[in-house]
Design a protein around this motif. Structure first.
Motif, PDB file in Angstrom:
ATOM      1  N   LEU A 237       0.712  -1.171   0.031  1.00  0.00           N
ATOM      2  CA  LEU A 237      -0.049   0.106  -0.071  1.00  0.00           C
ATOM      3  C   LEU A 237       0.841   1.192   0.105  1.00  0.00           C
ATOM      4  O   LEU A 237       0.507   2.151  -0.689  1.00  0.00           O
ATOM      5  N   HIS A 238       1.991   1.346   0.700  1.00  0.00           N
ATOM      6  CA  HIS A 238       2.770   2.423   0.715  1.00  0.00           C
ATOM      7  C   HIS A 238       3.605   2.542  -0.493  1.00  0.00           C
ATOM      8  O   HIS A 238       3.500   3.756  -0.921  1.00  0.00           O
ATOM      9  N   PHE A 239       3.600   1.343  -1.256  1.00  0.00           N
ATOM     10  CA  PHE A 239       4.469   1.562  -2.354  1.00  0.00           C
ATOM     11  C   PHE A 239       3.292   2.060  -3.533  1.00  0.00           C
ATOM     12  O   PHE A 239       3.833   2.978  -4.259  1.00  0.00           O
ATOM     13  N   ALA A 240       2.426   1.718  -3.587  1.00  0.00           N
ATOM     14  CA  ALA A 240       1.248   2.106  -4.424  1.00  0.00           C
ATOM     15  C   ALA A 240       0.924   3.619  -4.220  1.00  0.00           C
ATOM     16  O   ALA A 240       0.828   4.405  -5.518  1.00  0.00           O
ATOM     17  N   ARG A 241       0.908   3.996  -3.148  1.00  0.00           N
ATOM     18  CA  ARG A 241       0.780   5.576  -3.006  1.00  0.00           C
ATOM     19  C   ARG A 241       1.846   6.302  -3.173  1.00  0.00           C
ATOM     20  O   ARG A 241       1.737   7.545  -3.638  1.00  0.00           O
ATOM     21  N   GLU A 242       3.109   6.039  -3.062  1.00  0.00           N
ATOM     22  CA  GLU A 242       4.308   6.748  -3.410  1.00  0.00           C
ATOM     23  C   GLU A 242       4.581   6.627  -5.011  1.00  0.00           C
ATOM     24  O   GLU A 242       4.819   7.833  -5.626  1.00  0.00           O
ATOM     25  N   MET A 243       4.056   5.551  -5.508  1.00  0.00           N
ATOM     26  CA  MET A 243       4.062   5.476  -6.705  1.00  0.00           C
ATOM     27  C   MET A 243       3.050   6.074  -7.565  1.00  0.00           C
ATOM     28  O   MET A 243       3.184   6.966  -8.883  1.00  0.00           O
ATOM     29  N   TYR A 244       1.874   6.001  -7.241  1.00  0.00           N
ATOM     30  CA  TYR A 244       0.601   6.519  -8.161  1.00  0.00           C
ATOM     31  C   TYR A 244      -0.252   7.787  -7.318  1.00  0.00           C
ATOM     32  O   TYR A 244      -1.296   8.415  -8.014  1.00  0.00           O
TER      33      TYR A 244
END
Length: 350
Positions: A237-244
């Motif tokens: 979830l952290h990755f997705a929010r940092e990425m998108y």
């Protein structure tokens, strides 16, 4: 005028000589140091001198030659410096500089660096491994049965034959995923392990707008005591929010991978605002971006890690897929054709 006076006069001429240009310096060299210089005939005068004066005369002529060489070196250096200064004075420092075309980073490199940076900031280290891999690390160690479809020649580029039965087999292939890097890391390092493995992979697939025989992946692995599925979900979830973007939503759907159990595929909410959104999400608004799951205990055991003590999660994603989403690229083949018109669009992207 006797010969001693003539030599003395030439020495005075040499010492007083000026040569402000390269042409004048060359004229000086020809006159005093060339193959037919004015000092050479003087040595013939020695036979007309008394014996007691020959030594003094020879020394005087040699001094004239030395003075000529030293003066020539000084004049040559001064003329060269003056020429450089003149060239610099001719420069118009107010003129606009000649424009230099800027290179650009490839969209795959840009996307890979962005993904790696996100995970590095939360403690993941980058691990690398060979692209020509053995069957054990690519398949067997990752709990892929011998009859699994991924072993078929239609999916895998084999470069040599061998027995795919154990870690000492000789079958070699172009790696089909960077999971082989995870296997090598687990063999060489005891937990805690927290790595990401970016790199190029190969599969024997038909090249089209959505697939290619070579592409790039980033896979992640975290193994420690008491690692849970919830830990994996929070990380992704952290990755997705940092990425998108900060408001990105995710969902996990049950799936199957031979090296994780339970396994899931992760989707992000892409939306249904445009025709493009409907097309790439097939009308659902959700878009799959990666696969993930808890590391199968058999994989831990294959790599020498105690599955009773340690647990972990793994995930993997295609970098081209992420790049196509980030930069609205509709054909994966554009990333491998080196078309300058395509690449120039990324010149201003850091």
């Amino acid at each position: 005028m006797d010969v001693f006076e003539r030599v003395a006069q030439l020495i005075a001429e040499i010492e007083a000589a000026e040569a402000p240009t390269p042409e004048a310096v060359e004229a000086f060299r020809i006159r005093f140091l060339g193959s037919k210089n004015v000092l050479k005939p003087l040595m013939g005068e020695m036979r007309n001198l008394p014996n007691e004066r020959k030594r003094d005369f020879g020394q005087l002529v040699n001094r004239a030659k030395t003075v000529a060489q030293e003066r020539y070196d000084a004049l040559k250096s001064a003329a060269s410096h003056a020429e450089e200064q003149s060239a610099a004075a001719d420069l118009d420092l107010t003129a606009p500089a000649e424009p230099r075309p800027l290179g650009s980073r490839h969209p795959i490199a840009l996307t890979m660096r962005r993904i790696v940076s996100i995970f590095e900031r939360i403690g993941f280290a980058v691990a690398e491994g060979p692209e020509v891999e053995d069957d054990w690390h690519n398949f067997s160690a990752m709990n892929t049965p011998e009859d699994h479809p991924a072993r078929d020649m239609q999916d895998t580029f084999y470069v040599s034959e061998g027995m795919p039965a154990g870690p000492n087999n000789s079958a070699m292939l172009l790696r089909t995923h960077t999971s082989s890097v995870q296997a090598r890391t687990m063999e060489q390092q005891q937990p805690p392990i927290r790595i990401i493995a970016p790199g190029r992979v190969y599969r024997n697939e038909t090249i089209s707008a959505r697939s290619h025989a070579q592409f790039h992946q980033v896979e992640g692995l975290y193994i420690a005591e008491r690692v849970s599925f919830a830990d994996m979900k929070a990380t992704l979830l952290h990755f997705a929010r940092e990425m998108y973007g900060e408001g990105t939503k995710i969902r996990l759907r049950p799936s199957y991978f031979p090296f994780t159990e339970p396994s899931a595929e992760m989707d992000i909410w892409w939306g249904l605002e445009t025709e493009h959104d409907h097309r790439i999400t097939k009308g659902t608004g959700w878009l799959e971006i990666l696969g993930c799951g808890m590391v199968d205990p058999a994989v831990l055991e294959n790599c020498g890690i105690d599955p009773e003590k340690y647990t972990g999660y793994a995930f993997g994603m295609g970098i081209e897929r992420q790049a196509m989403l980030l930069y609205n690229i509709t054909d994966i083949r554009l990333m491998f054709e080196n078309d300058a018109r395509f690449l120039r669009q990324f010149a201003s992207v850091i």
